[in-house]
Design a protein around this motif. Structure first.
Motif, short mmCIF file in Angstrom:
data_model
loop_
_atom_site.label_atom_id
_atom_site.label_comp_id
_atom_site.label_asym_id
_atom_site.label_seq_id
_atom_site.Cartn_x
_atom_site.Cartn_y
_atom_site.Cartn_z
N ILE A 323 0.84 -1.19 0.00
CA ILE A 323 0.00 0.00 0.00
C ILE A 323 0.88 1.24 0.00
O ILE A 323 2.01 1.22 0.48
N PRO A 324 0.38 2.35 -0.55
CA PRO A 324 1.13 3.60 -0.51
C PRO A 324 1.39 4.02 0.95
O PRO A 324 0.52 3.89 1.80
N THR A 325 2.59 4.48 1.21
CA THR A 325 2.94 4.93 2.55
C THR A 325 3.68 6.26 2.47
O THR A 325 4.23 6.62 1.44
N GLY A 326 3.69 6.97 3.59
CA GLY A 326 4.42 8.22 3.69
C GLY A 326 5.66 8.04 4.54
O GLY A 326 6.47 7.14 4.30
N ARG A 327 5.78 8.85 5.56
CA ARG A 327 6.95 8.77 6.44
C ARG A 327 6.99 7.41 7.15
O ARG A 327 5.96 6.89 7.57
N ILE A 328 8.19 6.87 7.31
CA ILE A 328 8.32 5.60 8.02
C ILE A 328 8.65 5.81 9.50
O ILE A 328 8.79 4.84 10.25
N GLY A 344 -7.26 7.64 1.88
CA GLY A 344 -7.76 7.98 0.55
C GLY A 344 -6.82 7.49 -0.54
O GLY A 344 -7.25 6.98 -1.57
N GLN A 345 -5.51 7.66 -0.31
CA GLN A 345 -4.54 7.18 -1.27
C GLN A 345 -4.55 5.66 -1.37
O GLN A 345 -4.41 5.09 -2.46
N VAL A 346 -4.74 5.01 -0.23
CA VAL A 346 -4.79 3.54 -0.24
C VAL A 346 -5.97 3.06 -1.07
O VAL A 346 -5.85 2.16 -1.91
N ARG A 347 -7.14 3.69 -0.88
CA ARG A 347 -8.33 3.24 -1.62
C ARG A 347 -8.20 3.56 -3.11
O ARG A 347 -8.66 2.77 -3.95
N ASP A 348 -7.58 4.69 -3.45
CA ASP A 348 -7.32 4.98 -4.86
C ASP A 348 -6.41 3.91 -5.47
O ASP A 348 -6.63 3.45 -6.60
N PHE A 349 -5.39 3.54 -4.74
CA PHE A 349 -4.44 2.54 -5.21
C PHE A 349 -5.13 1.19 -5.43
O PHE A 349 -4.91 0.51 -6.43
N VAL A 350 -5.97 0.82 -4.47
CA VAL A 350 -6.71 -0.44 -4.58
C VAL A 350 -7.64 -0.42 -5.78
O VAL A 350 -7.76 -1.41 -6.52
N GLN A 376 -3.73 12.36 -13.99
CA GLN A 376 -3.24 13.04 -12.80
C GLN A 376 -3.31 12.12 -11.59
O GLN A 376 -2.39 12.07 -10.77
N LYS A 377 -4.41 11.38 -11.49
CA LYS A 377 -4.57 10.48 -10.35
C LYS A 377 -3.52 9.37 -10.41
O LYS A 377 -2.90 9.02 -9.40
N GLN A 378 -3.28 8.84 -11.62
CA GLN A 378 -2.31 7.77 -11.78
C GLN A 378 -0.91 8.24 -11.37
O GLN A 378 -0.19 7.54 -10.67
N GLU A 379 -0.55 9.46 -11.81
CA GLU A 379 0.77 9.98 -11.47
C GLU A 379 0.92 10.12 -9.97
O GLU A 379 1.94 9.75 -9.39
N ARG A 380 -0.12 10.63 -9.33
CA ARG A 380 -0.07 10.82 -7.88
C ARG A 380 0.04 9.49 -7.15
O ARG A 380 0.87 9.31 -6.25
N VAL A 381 -0.77 8.53 -7.54
CA VAL A 381 -0.76 7.25 -6.86
C VAL A 381 0.57 6.53 -7.06
O VAL A 381 1.14 5.97 -6.14
#
Length: 399
Positions: A323-328, A344-350, A376-381
């Motif tokens: 899944i997309p993640t930010g800071r570790i 929201g990013q996780v659900r977009d990715f799924v 745009q959404k694809q680039e962001r994800v």
């Protein structure tokens, strides 16, 4: 010690049992296995409820699609919850039996009904900082199980329940709370549940004759005991545990260990589909014996039907991602350092996994204005997703 990739065997548990269910030589073994496998009533029927977190109602896929939650437990017990003997713990280098049960590995496996689509596995890092179902608030994902279990156990004790009832029903509640948390995070609906523990991981790697893996560089880690050369090699038993256990000395810590886990799963799937494992009676017998010791499935899982769904699946049609993640190193009020996650990013990715961009082209042609938005959404994800997916059709090299 944390055994992150215990769940690798969950895939074998579901795939191998299902496949041998439709082979003539495996039928009797299959019937014996399904009779002896531990099961639990963890899949709750759909009940539409308003969301308090703003998350959408979990997206229900067509009945033919199958979504499975594979869970690896860092426990020193068998599938029935009995403590492992000191001899077994020593053999596995598992340390003391503390009674703790941590969900250190969580992967969602999605098998589409359409054979032209790829099956995929989506890893959810255990330290992901998410909203825990059951009203527990924001915490690390791997606490969803134990929070649900402890709350139910306290409730049952207050009601005067005996210890056997407390253990059984609180464990079910913990599993259900983990499933609900992942449903809410991903927007998916978990159809089936497979859980495997430390003992099962070791025994199943032995049963299949080892799993091929590949390292970019040699590793030597005193914490996990990992001491392996660079390049491709086949690991099983305790060595396999060391490979998936290591997190010290890895640049991204647990995220790199997730990558190890995915590579191990890919090697396992490659082994199962291409090495004749499921047509070797001796290996089938060893595999089933291992599974019945350490695997828990949800009640009512029709493995024969699932086997039919897997008929055209090959290792090359299985991919693993994270899944997309930010800071570790996200600082939290009470949970220490965690992995940052945007739901929201996780659900977009799924959603992009369920409906890949190449399959969206016709929709975009029908609605030209959607093309730019989708791009745009694809680039962001993609920017927030992990590295390239791992494909089970090869033996990928990892750090």
């Amino acid at each position: 010690m944390k055994i992150l990739s215990i769940l690798t065997k969950g895939l074998v548990a579901t795939v191998s049992l299902a496949v041998l269910a439709v082979t003539a030589t495996g039928w009797w073994t299959y019937r014996t296995a399904t009779t002896n496998l531990a099961t639990d009533d963890v899949i709750v029927p759909d009940t539409p409820q308003p969301s308090t977190s703003g998350a959408p109602t979990p997206l229900r896929q067509p009945p033919q699609d199958t979504t499975i939650l594979l869970v690896g437990m860092d426990s020193r017990t068998d599938a029935q919850g009995n403590p492992l003997s000191p001899e077994l713990r020593a053999q596995l280098q598992a340390g003391n039996s503390t009674g703790e049960q941590n969900t250190d590995t969580m992967i969602v496996i999605h098998v589409p009904a359409d054979p032209t689509k790829k099956a995929w596995g989506l890893s959810l890092p255990r330290d992901s900082y998410v909203n825990i179902a059951g009203g527990f608030g924001m915490h690390k994902l791997n606490s969803a199980y134990v929070r649900g279990k402890n709350a139910k156990a306290n409730q049952l004790r207050n009601q005067g329940a005996d210890q056997a009832t407390v253990d059984r029903e609180s464990t079910t509640a913990g599993r259900r709370n983990l499933i609900a948390t992942i449903n809410n995070l991903t927007g998916l609906h978990i159809d089936h549940y497979a859980e495997i523990n430390l003992l099962g991981f070791s025994e199943i790697t032995n049963a299949v004759g080892g799993v091929p893996v590949c390292l970019n560089e040699p590793v030597r880690d005193s914490y996990s005991g990992a001491n392996f050369p660079a390049g491709q090699q086949t690991l099983q038993g305790v060595d396999a545990l060391k490979f998936v256990r290591q997190r010290h000395g890895l640049t991204n810590g647990d995220l790199d260990r997730v990558r190890r886990q995915q590579a191990f799963l890919a090697g396992l799937a490659n082994r199962m589909f291409s090495a004749g494992t499921l047509t070797d009676p001796a290996k089938i017998t060893d595999l089933v014996n291992a599974l019945t010791k350490a695997v828990v499935l949800d009640k009512g899982w029709d493995l024969v039907s699932f086997a039919q769904q897997l008929g055209d699946l090959s290792a090359g049609n299985i991919q693993f991602q994270t899944i997309p993640t930010g800071r570790i190193n996200l600082a939290t009020p009470s949970d220490g350092s965690a992995v940052e996650v945007n739901p929201g990013q996780v659900r977009d990715f799924v959603q992009d996994l369920l409906d890949p961009p190449v399959q969206q082209q016709q929709q975009q042609q029908d609605n030209p204005d959607s093309t730019k938005i989708q791009a745009q959404k694809q680039e962001r994800v993609q920017k927030i997703a992990s590295v390239e997916p791992i494909n089970a059709g090869a033996i990928p090299c990892v750090d």
